[in-house]
Write a protein that holds these residues in place. Structure first.
Motif, short mmCIF file in Angstrom:
data_model
loop_
_atom_site.label_atom_id
_atom_site.label_comp_id
_atom_site.label_asym_id
_atom_site.label_seq_id
_atom_site.Cartn_x
_atom_site.Cartn_y
_atom_site.Cartn_z
N ASP A 120 0.85 -1.21 0.00
CA ASP A 120 0.00 0.00 0.00
C ASP A 120 0.88 1.25 0.00
O ASP A 120 0.56 2.25 -0.66
CB ASP A 120 -0.91 0.03 1.24
CG ASP A 120 -1.88 -1.14 1.24
OD1 ASP A 120 -2.16 -1.68 0.16
OD2 ASP A 120 -2.36 -1.50 2.33
N ALA A 121 1.98 1.20 0.77
CA ALA A 121 2.88 2.36 0.86
C ALA A 121 3.52 2.62 -0.52
O ALA A 121 3.64 3.77 -0.95
CB ALA A 121 3.96 2.09 1.90
N ILE A 122 3.91 1.54 -1.20
CA ILE A 122 4.54 1.70 -2.52
C ILE A 122 3.51 2.20 -3.54
O ILE A 122 3.79 3.11 -4.34
CB ILE A 122 5.19 0.37 -2.96
CG1 ILE A 122 6.35 0.03 -2.02
CG2 ILE A 122 5.67 0.44 -4.41
CD1 ILE A 122 6.90 -1.37 -2.16
N ALA A 123 2.30 1.65 -3.47
CA ALA A 123 1.24 2.07 -4.41
C ALA A 123 0.93 3.56 -4.25
O ALA A 123 0.66 4.25 -5.23
CB ALA A 123 -0.02 1.24 -4.18
N VAL B 27 3.84 -2.42 -11.63
CA VAL B 27 3.44 -3.78 -11.25
C VAL B 27 4.26 -4.06 -10.00
O VAL B 27 5.48 -4.16 -10.08
CB VAL B 27 3.79 -4.81 -12.35
CG1 VAL B 27 3.29 -6.20 -11.96
CG2 VAL B 27 3.22 -4.38 -13.69
N ILE B 28 3.62 -4.08 -8.84
CA ILE B 28 4.40 -4.12 -7.60
C ILE B 28 4.15 -5.42 -6.84
O ILE B 28 3.09 -6.04 -6.97
CB ILE B 28 4.13 -2.88 -6.72
CG1 ILE B 28 2.69 -2.85 -6.20
CG2 ILE B 28 4.42 -1.59 -7.50
CD1 ILE B 28 2.43 -1.71 -5.22
N SER B 29 5.15 -5.80 -6.05
CA SER B 29 5.03 -7.09 -5.36
C SER B 29 5.96 -7.14 -4.16
O SER B 29 6.93 -6.38 -4.09
CB SER B 29 5.40 -8.23 -6.31
OG SER B 29 6.74 -8.08 -6.72
N PHE C 31 -2.77 -7.63 -1.67
CA PHE C 31 -2.76 -6.47 -2.57
C PHE C 31 -3.49 -6.78 -3.88
O PHE C 31 -4.20 -5.93 -4.43
CB PHE C 31 -1.31 -6.04 -2.85
CG PHE C 31 -1.25 -4.72 -3.58
CD1 PHE C 31 -1.56 -3.54 -2.91
CD2 PHE C 31 -0.92 -4.66 -4.92
CE1 PHE C 31 -1.53 -2.31 -3.58
CE2 PHE C 31 -0.89 -3.44 -5.59
CZ PHE C 31 -1.19 -2.27 -4.92
N LEU C 32 -3.34 -8.03 -4.37
CA LEU C 32 -4.05 -8.40 -5.61
C LEU C 32 -5.56 -8.28 -5.43
O LEU C 32 -6.29 -7.92 -6.35
CB LEU C 32 -3.68 -9.84 -6.02
CG LEU C 32 -2.33 -10.00 -6.73
CD1 LEU C 32 -1.88 -11.45 -6.73
CD2 LEU C 32 -2.40 -9.46 -8.16
N LYS C 33 -6.03 -8.63 -4.23
CA LYS C 33 -7.47 -8.61 -3.96
C LYS C 33 -8.01 -7.20 -3.74
O LYS C 33 -9.21 -6.97 -3.78
CB LYS C 33 -7.79 -9.47 -2.72
CG LYS C 33 -7.78 -10.96 -3.05
CD LYS C 33 -7.55 -11.81 -1.84
CE LYS C 33 -8.72 -11.91 -0.91
NZ LYS C 33 -8.43 -12.90 0.18
N LYS C 34 -7.11 -6.28 -3.47
CA LYS C 34 -7.52 -4.91 -3.12
C LYS C 34 -8.15 -4.21 -4.34
O LYS C 34 -7.68 -4.37 -5.46
CB LYS C 34 -6.27 -4.14 -2.66
CG LYS C 34 -6.57 -2.86 -1.97
CD LYS C 34 -5.27 -2.20 -1.51
CE LYS C 34 -5.60 -0.74 -1.23
NZ LYS C 34 -4.54 -0.01 -0.63
N GLN C 35 -9.18 -3.43 -4.07
CA GLN C 35 -9.84 -2.66 -5.13
C GLN C 35 -9.16 -1.28 -5.25
O GLN C 35 -8.45 -0.88 -4.36
CB GLN C 35 -11.32 -2.45 -4.80
CG GLN C 35 -12.08 -3.74 -4.54
CD GLN C 35 -12.28 -4.55 -5.82
OE1 GLN C 35 -12.66 -4.00 -6.85
NE2 GLN C 35 -12.03 -5.84 -5.75
N ASP C 36 -9.44 -0.60 -6.33
CA ASP C 36 -9.01 0.80 -6.50
C ASP C 36 -7.53 1.02 -6.21
O ASP C 36 -7.16 1.75 -5.30
CB ASP C 36 -9.85 1.74 -5.60
CG ASP C 36 -11.33 1.60 -5.90
OD1 ASP C 36 -11.67 1.41 -7.08
OD2 ASP C 36 -12.13 1.67 -4.95
N LYS C 37 -6.69 0.39 -7.01
CA LYS C 37 -5.25 0.51 -6.80
C LYS C 37 -4.65 1.63 -7.65
O LYS C 37 -3.44 1.81 -7.68
CB LYS C 37 -4.57 -0.82 -7.09
CG LYS C 37 -4.98 -1.94 -6.13
CD LYS C 37 -4.10 -3.14 -6.26
CE LYS C 37 -4.48 -4.04 -7.40
NZ LYS C 37 -5.49 -5.05 -7.09
N GLY C 38 -5.48 2.33 -8.39
CA GLY C 38 -4.97 3.39 -9.27
C GLY C 38 -4.12 2.80 -10.37
O GLY C 38 -4.53 1.85 -11.04
#
Ligand code: ZN
Length: 455
Positions: free
Chosen positions: A144-147, A158-160, A182-189
């Protein structure tokens, strides 16, 4: 909501489409985030009157560059003084440089290093990158911090989180879980997720299978470091009686969704397995030179038709420099000035790198694709751009020559300045956090360093 039509005009448009079309006095038109016309300026105008026009005389419009493998947090090592016994091989580089660093990283460090690296990527024309982050003491929430940093700058990432069992199996599982979360998270911009494993010598077959299962379930790419140094190969031969790629094949990791970073110490049989399985490779020539690990068999890979994208492995964030290094390294290694043409290198840093991660709607300038493009204008135009344009790009251009960057049709760099954040403020924020990180790392302040004894 009515759509906005933008046209960008320049001396040359390089499309990197499947016919490798190049237009003189060309233009690109896009509506919101999607390209609607490409070609000669007069032809492009026929498809509609633009609301916004940009014209860069003597400029080159080309696809935004795509970095196929990076570690954004690697930027923290730039200029760091490390109180260590100098490493003498690749494993020692991991043990003495990278692992002591990643064990200190917090989510705030993840954000600051990502912000600094994304600033450099954007300003030097990289619009998409694939990152793997490592921080055994700061796993949960790191993505989340990187996104947040990715979206503040406005490029694509494409982060991991790089799962590793080098300290414990439990940390390996938590690493994979962070990717799944993170893959399951919505609204990642503009951030995307993937699954990342460190390397075959730090993960068990169980963890590889867990990663493969998650990648399949969430339809995500999966990446791992492969035979960067010879220790990877020795480990697999000794413990499993197999070469690295053979072991990965048996665990089910290889497919066109997999991106293997490095692949320096591979034999021809392993290359053929990569070809048969459609597996992608990320080549990191500057990092390979820095770590003195050897030269990847790139000419053989390309000859076999393996898809290879170009990465920086967290070292130099200007992809023009990485392209030039790739171009030069293989010439000197093979003592063959024709071993890899400039155009091929640009393919690796655009459309091929995008394809490696299943990003088929970026990487080239084509109608229907996303408007991810850059406008480059050399600081000194000593020769016309209308000659060998690919040679010009690979031999002469630099990140500093990037004047404009569009991502999704949004202008994120204008006149070589970031548009979405205050550059100076961001820099101050980053410097404060990284100075604190250096202190925790125990790096010596400059006055404590002994002066060099001249011989
Ligand atoms: Zn790497």
């Amino acid at each position: 909501m009515s759509s906005e039509r933008t046209v960008v005009k320049a001396k040359i448009v390089i499309t990197m489409d499947s016919s490798q079309r190049v237009y003189k006095d060309g233009a690109v038109m896009f509506e919101d985030s999607v390209i609607t016309a490409v070609g000669r300026y007069d032809e492009v105008l026929k498809s509609g009157k633009p609301d916004i026009s940009y014209e860069i005389n003597d400029g080159v419009i080309m696809p935004g560059l795509v970095c196929a493998h990076t570690h954004l947090y690697g930027i923290a090592l730039r200029g760091a003084i490390l109180n260590i016994t100098p490493p003498s091989d690749f494993l020692q580089i991991l043990q003495r440089v990278w692992w002591p660093l990643d064990e200190k990283l917090t989510n705030e460090d993840a954000y600051a290093t990502a912000l600094a690296a994304c600033m450099e990527f954007a300003l030097s024309g990289t619009t998409t990158f694939a990152d793997t982050y490592s921080a055994p003491n700061g796993i949960e929430g790191s993505l989340d911090a990187i996104a947040r940093a990715v979206n503040e700058i406005g490029i694509r990432g494409v982060i991991s989180f790089e799962a590793t069992e080098r300290r414990s199996e439990e940390e390996g599982r938590r690493g994979v879980e962070e990717n799944i979360r993170f893959l399951k998270k919505q609204d990642k911009g503009r951030a995307f997720g993937m699954i990342s494993l460190h390397a075959s010598f730090t993960v068990t077959d169980d963890l590889i299978r867990r990663g493969v299962e998650a990648a399949e379930k969430y339809n995500a790419p999966i990446t791992i470091h492969v035979s960067e140094g010879p220790n990877d190969l020795y480990h697999n031969m000794e413990r499993y009686g197999k070469r690295t790629v053979e072991r990965l094949k048996e665990t089910g990791l290889l497919s066109n969704k997999a991106v293997l970073a490095h692949c320096v110490h591979l034999n021809y049989d392993e290359l053929q397995i990569l070809k048969q399985t459609g597996t992608n490779v990320a080549h990191n020539p500057m990092s390979n030179m820095l770590n003195a690990v050897g030269v990847q068999p790139l000419p053989e890979m390309l000859k076999l038709g393996i898809n290879v994208g170009l990465g920086n492995d967290g070292y130099v964030f200007d992809m023009f420099e990485n392209m030039r290094s790739c171009f030069l390294l293989h010439r000197v290694a093979r003592r063959d000035p024709n071993v890899i043409p400039p155009q091929r290198v640009l393919n690796m840093a655009t459309v091929d790198a995008a394809r490696a991660y299943g990003l088929y709607d970026i990487g080239s300038i084509e109608v229907g694709k996303k408007a991810d493009l850059i406008v480059v204008r050399p600081s000194v135009l000593a020769t016309p751009l209308t000659g060998s344009i690919y040679g010009y790009i690979i031999n002469a251009l630099r990140g500093e020559d990037v004047k404009m960057v569009f991502v999704d049709g949004e202008l994120v760099v204008k006149d070589h300045r970031l548009t979405k954040i205050n550059h100076e403020e961001a820099e101050r924020k980053v410097l404060g956090i990284i100075e604190d990180l250096w202190e925790r790392l125990g790096t010596a302040p400059p006055e404590a360093v002994e002066p060099l004894k001249l011989l």
